[in-house]
Design a protein around this motif. Sequence first.
Motif, PDB file in Angstrom:
ATOM      1  N   LEU A  74      45.971  47.893  44.928  1.00  0.00           N
ATOM      2  CA  LEU A  74      44.666  48.271  44.383  1.00  0.00           C
ATOM      3  C   LEU A  74      44.178  47.251  43.359  1.00  0.00           C
ATOM      4  O   LEU A  74      43.003  46.896  43.324  1.00  0.00           O
ATOM      5  CB  LEU A  74      44.722  49.665  43.751  1.00  0.00           C
ATOM      6  N   PHE A  75      45.083  46.748  42.529  1.00  0.00           N
ATOM      7  CA  PHE A  75      44.715  45.740  41.540  1.00  0.00           C
ATOM      8  C   PHE A  75      44.289  44.441  42.226  1.00  0.00           C
ATOM      9  O   PHE A  75      43.290  43.823  41.858  1.00  0.00           O
ATOM     10  CB  PHE A  75      45.864  45.481  40.567  1.00  0.00           C
ATOM     11  N   ILE A  76      45.034  44.047  43.246  1.00  0.00           N
ATOM     12  CA  ILE A  76      44.678  42.846  44.007  1.00  0.00           C
ATOM     13  C   ILE A  76      43.313  43.038  44.671  1.00  0.00           C
ATOM     14  O   ILE A  76      42.472  42.142  44.665  1.00  0.00           O
ATOM     15  CB  ILE A  76      45.768  42.513  45.050  1.00  0.00           C
ATOM     16  N   HIS A  77      43.076  44.228  45.191  1.00  0.00           N
ATOM     17  CA  HIS A  77      41.788  44.555  45.800  1.00  0.00           C
ATOM     18  C   HIS A  77      40.661  44.439  44.771  1.00  0.00           C
ATOM     19  O   HIS A  77      39.587  43.913  45.072  1.00  0.00           O
ATOM     20  CB  HIS A  77      41.855  45.967  46.379  1.00  0.00           C
ATOM     21  N   SER A  78      40.914  44.880  43.567  1.00  0.00           N
ATOM     22  CA  SER A  78      39.893  44.779  42.515  1.00  0.00           C
ATOM     23  C   SER A  78      39.585  43.324  42.182  1.00  0.00           C
ATOM     24  O   SER A  78      38.433  42.976  41.901  1.00  0.00           O
ATOM     25  CB  SER A  78      40.321  45.545  41.255  1.00  0.00           C
ATOM     26  N   GLN A  79      40.584  42.481  42.238  1.00  0.00           N
ATOM     27  CA  GLN A  79      40.377  41.053  41.997  1.00  0.00           C
ATOM     28  C   GLN A  79      39.509  40.439  43.094  1.00  0.00           C
ATOM     29  O   GLN A  79      38.689  39.565  42.827  1.00  0.00           O
ATOM     30  CB  GLN A  79      41.722  40.322  41.913  1.00  0.00           C
ATOM     31  N   ASP A  80      39.696  40.913  44.322  1.00  0.00           N
ATOM     32  CA  ASP A  80      38.853  40.450  45.432  1.00  0.00           C
ATOM     33  C   ASP A  80      37.392  40.814  45.186  1.00  0.00           C
ATOM     34  O   ASP A  80      36.502  39.990  45.384  1.00  0.00           O
ATOM     35  CB  ASP A  80      39.311  41.062  46.762  1.00  0.00           C
ATOM     36  N   HIS A  81      37.146  42.045  44.771  1.00  0.00           N
ATOM     37  CA  HIS A  81      35.774  42.466  44.476  1.00  0.00           C
ATOM     38  C   HIS A  81      35.166  41.619  43.370  1.00  0.00           C
ATOM     39  O   HIS A  81      34.010  41.191  43.457  1.00  0.00           O
ATOM     40  CB  HIS A  81      35.739  43.949  44.069  1.00  0.00           C
ATOM     41  N   PHE A  82      35.941  41.386  42.332  1.00  0.00           N
ATOM     42  CA  PHE A  82      35.469  40.587  41.197  1.00  0.00           C
ATOM     43  C   PHE A  82      35.154  39.156  41.638  1.00  0.00           C
ATOM     44  O   PHE A  82      34.093  38.621  41.338  1.00  0.00           O
ATOM     45  CB  PHE A  82      36.512  40.596  40.085  1.00  0.00           C
TER      46      PHE A  82
END
Length: 103
Positions: A74-82
């Motif tokens: 989920l954290f890695i996914h948030s970095q993708d969005h950012f």
Amino acid sequence: MEEKTIEISMELIGISGEAKGIAFLALKNAKSGCIVKAEELAIKAKSKLNEAHRLHAQIISREAQGESWDIKTLFIHSQDHFSNALVILELLDYIIDLYKGKK
């Protein structure tokens, strides 16, 4: 710590997603010839992305101070969005200028 990582991840996804949504609305306005509205929305999108920047900086700062993070998908996914929001906002002004007829 896992709960904090989830909370920050969700916040980063939400803020980045909102910035992207505003940016695409700006592009839609530019394409329709509503350049002033597009530029206003671009400013709003950048302001929203600054919130994500501040959150991201907090994460980096805490880690630099020795705080460890549970790095989850989920954290890695948030970095993708950012990251995607950063790229979109980088291109936004150039695309608006194209619709304005600037070179």
